[in-house]
Design an enzyme around this catalytic site. Structure first.
Site, PDB file in Angstrom:
ATOM      1  N   LYS A 232      -5.692   3.023   0.939  1.00 36.37           N
ATOM      2  CA  LYS A 232      -4.439   3.780   0.906  1.00 36.37           C
ATOM      3  C   LYS A 232      -4.721   5.116   0.226  1.00 36.37           C
ATOM      4  O   LYS A 232      -5.429   5.170  -0.780  1.00 36.37           O
ATOM      5  CB  LYS A 232      -3.382   2.986   0.137  1.00 36.37           C
ATOM      6  CG  LYS A 232      -2.007   3.653   0.087  1.00 36.37           C
ATOM      7  CD  LYS A 232      -0.957   2.734  -0.540  1.00 36.37           C
ATOM      8  CE  LYS A 232       0.421   3.378  -0.599  1.00 36.37           C
ATOM      9  NZ  LYS A 232       1.444   2.492  -1.189  1.00 36.37           N
TER      10      LYS A 232
ATOM     11  N   SER B 137       5.809   1.640   1.411  1.00 31.03           N
ATOM     12  CA  SER B 137       5.096   2.877   1.615  1.00 31.03           C
ATOM     13  C   SER B 137       3.691   2.701   2.177  1.00 31.03           C
ATOM     14  O   SER B 137       3.103   3.664   2.660  1.00 31.03           O
ATOM     15  CB  SER B 137       4.984   3.619   0.269  1.00 31.03           C
ATOM     16  OG  SER B 137       4.198   2.871  -0.648  1.00 31.03           O
TER      17      SER B 137
ATOM     18  N   SER C 122       6.066  -2.295  -1.479  1.00 35.54           N
ATOM     19  CA  SER C 122       5.250  -1.550  -0.514  1.00 35.54           C
ATOM     20  C   SER C 122       3.992  -2.241   0.000  1.00 35.54           C
ATOM     21  O   SER C 122       3.337  -1.713   0.888  1.00 35.54           O
ATOM     22  CB  SER C 122       4.842  -0.207  -1.114  1.00 35.54           C
ATOM     23  OG  SER C 122       5.935   0.674  -1.024  1.00 35.54           O
TER      24      SER C 122
END
Ligand code: GLN
EC number: 6.3.5.7
Length: 488
Positions: A74, A149, A173
């Site tokens: 990420k 997210s 998330s």
């Protein structure tokens, strides 16, 4: 090859049926051919250099279970040599001089970085539409959001662009995008995974974790990414454990708490149906269902959306155009430089949170909002403790939906922040309590548009009960094949 689990890939690598360089190339080619916008940065040279080093370790019998395994990070974990943007214009050209602890741990384990994946700006969002670099498409239905997210992480794994990915969970998330993309993800107990080098959103909530195809894969990844780190002041000092040690335990006698607040108004019928079917499956595996109540669930939205912005407003003050980040080209004086740099560098949602956060922390409102929210946060944690802790505990794990609906259409909630916030109703309370939670695929919703839309089952456990969560999830995945389904 791209369909294999980490365990299967590891066997292939160790038996020299494929090299780490070949495996990485296979995934890089898939990434290049994809138009999901899941990856923000790809660099073949960097990836292949790491793959060759992994091949040398494999040849020298210096390999562990993850050596040579390709992984996506990420874009909120800083990575030396790669850009790290946190999905923001503010960090558009930022290259960190050091690795996040999580990245360092994976590098030490010999994984091969495939690239950095898209996310909501500073991890604020539920649909990945807050990324400065554009939304990610859901691989199951490209008209739908992937969740957020960690939308890039979940979409990359679902589309088999990466066999696994790192992610972070502040209020859902890891779990919510895993649910919306039909993959498996776990957020461990707060403090298990180091936050060092993980760009901060809300420090008392942020927690890293893995997204993979199976519970077993998530356990392998957790084994690598947890552990004490003196560079993170909230890192927990605990002995190393094997999170996959109880995968094969029977579920006979397991008590599953089913909170009535997770099945009330607002839960879509198709999601409820898939979740209830999964609960029946657990009964077949020998578990019993217990009705429980988590009465403060509803308050988790206002509480989280006071505390998280408060911490964000403080964390994001470091982006001033001097020490870090974007600096405006034209300005009159110092104050004007700050204003313009931050106005240009941050997107709408980030600005909204900074405003809300500054407001609830300001003199006169601190007691009314921030302090009050902290008190209710404690009560939310106590709800869980009544259910999960002590001799009178009602259940061993808690189950329910991850999200109230399947993935919504891209663009549907873009101009409605509150609609986005409401989508977090079932994930926020776990985060506020610091408990581990995971999401596993358990079916599909109705109303197919351009493709199916997956449903996720949430499994919540007591502090440090990750091994049990993985056991429970693994047993379900041995009995069902939802986790093996792939988008067209
Ligand atoms: N959707 C939540 C938010 O927007 C949670 C995000 C997260 O877990 N990083 O804050």
């Amino acid at each position: 090859m791209h369909k294999l689990t980490l365990k299967e890939l590891s066997l292939q690598l160790q038996a020299r049926k494929i090299s780490a360089a070949e495996l990485a190339t296979l995934f890089l080619d898939r990434i290049e051919a994809s138009d999901l916008n899941a990856f923000l940065h790809v660099d073949r040279d960097l990836t292949l250099a790491q793959a060759r080093a992994a091949d040398a370790r494999l040849a020298g019998n210096d390999a562990g279970p993850l050596t040579g395994i390709p992984i996506a990070h990420k874009d909120i974990f800083v990575t030396r040599g790669w850009r790290t943007t946190a999905g923001s214009r503010m960090l558009q050209n930022y290259v960190s001089p050091f690795d996040a602890t999580v990245v360092e741990q994976f590098n030490n384990a010999g994984t091969v970085t495939l690239g950095k994946v898209n996310c909501d700006e500073f991890a604020m969002g539920s649909g990945n539409e807050n990324s400065f670099y554009g939304p990610v498409k859901n691989p199951w239905d490209t008209l739908a959001v992937p969740g957020g997210s960690s939308g890039g992480s979940a979409a990359a794994v679902a589309a088999r662009l990466a066999p696994a990915a790192t992610a972070t969970d502040t209020g859902g998330s890891i779990r919510q995008p895993s649910a919306l993309c039909g993959v498996t993800g776990i957020k461990p107990t707060y403090g298990s995974v180091s936050r060092f080098g993980m760009i901060a959103f809300a420090s008392s909530l942020d927690q890293g974790g893995p997204i993979g195809k199976t519970a077993e894969d998530c356990g392998l990844l957790l084994n690598a990414m947890t552990g004490f780190d003196e560079r993170d002041s909230t890192s927990l000092q605990r002995p190393k454990e094997d999170f996959n040690r109880s995968l094969n335990d029977s579920l006979k006698g397991l008590r599953i708490g089913v909170p009535k607040e997770f099945f009330g108004a607002g839960l879509a019928a198709d999601v409820e149906q898939a979740v209830r079917a999964a609960l029946s499956e657990f009964e077949k595996l020998g578990a019993t269902l217990v009705d429980i109540s988590l009465p403060k669930t509803e308050l988790s939205i206002p509480v989280y959306y006071v505390i998280a912005p408060a911490e964000a407003s403080s964390n994001l003050s470091r982006f001033d155009g001097v020490r870090y980040g974007h600096r405006a080209a034209d300005y009159k004086d110092l104050a004007d430089m700050y204003k313009k740099s931050r106005a240009e560098g941050f997107g709408e949602e980030v600005k909204r949170r900074i405003l809300v956060g500054s407001y609830v922390l300001s003199h006169g409102y601190y007691d009314a909002y921030y302090l009050q929210a902290q008190k209710i946060r404690r009560l939310i944690a106590q709800d869980f403790q009544r259910a999960l802790e002590g001799p009178d505990r009602q259940c061993d794990v808690i189950m329910g939906p991850v999200a109230p609906t399947v993935a919504w259409d891209l663009g549907d909630k873009t101009n409605d922040p509150v609609a986005n916030y409401l989508a977090d109703i079932f994930t926020l309370s776990t985060s506020l309590a610091g408990l581990p939670g995971m999401s596993i695929p358990c079916g599909f919703g109705q109303g197919e548009k351009n493709g199916k839309r997956p449903v996720g089952l949430q499994i919540i456990g007591n502090y440090f009960d990750e091994a049990r969560l993985l056991n429970v999830a693994h047993q379900f995945q041995q009995a069902t094949d939802w986790h093996l389904r792939e988008p067209a």
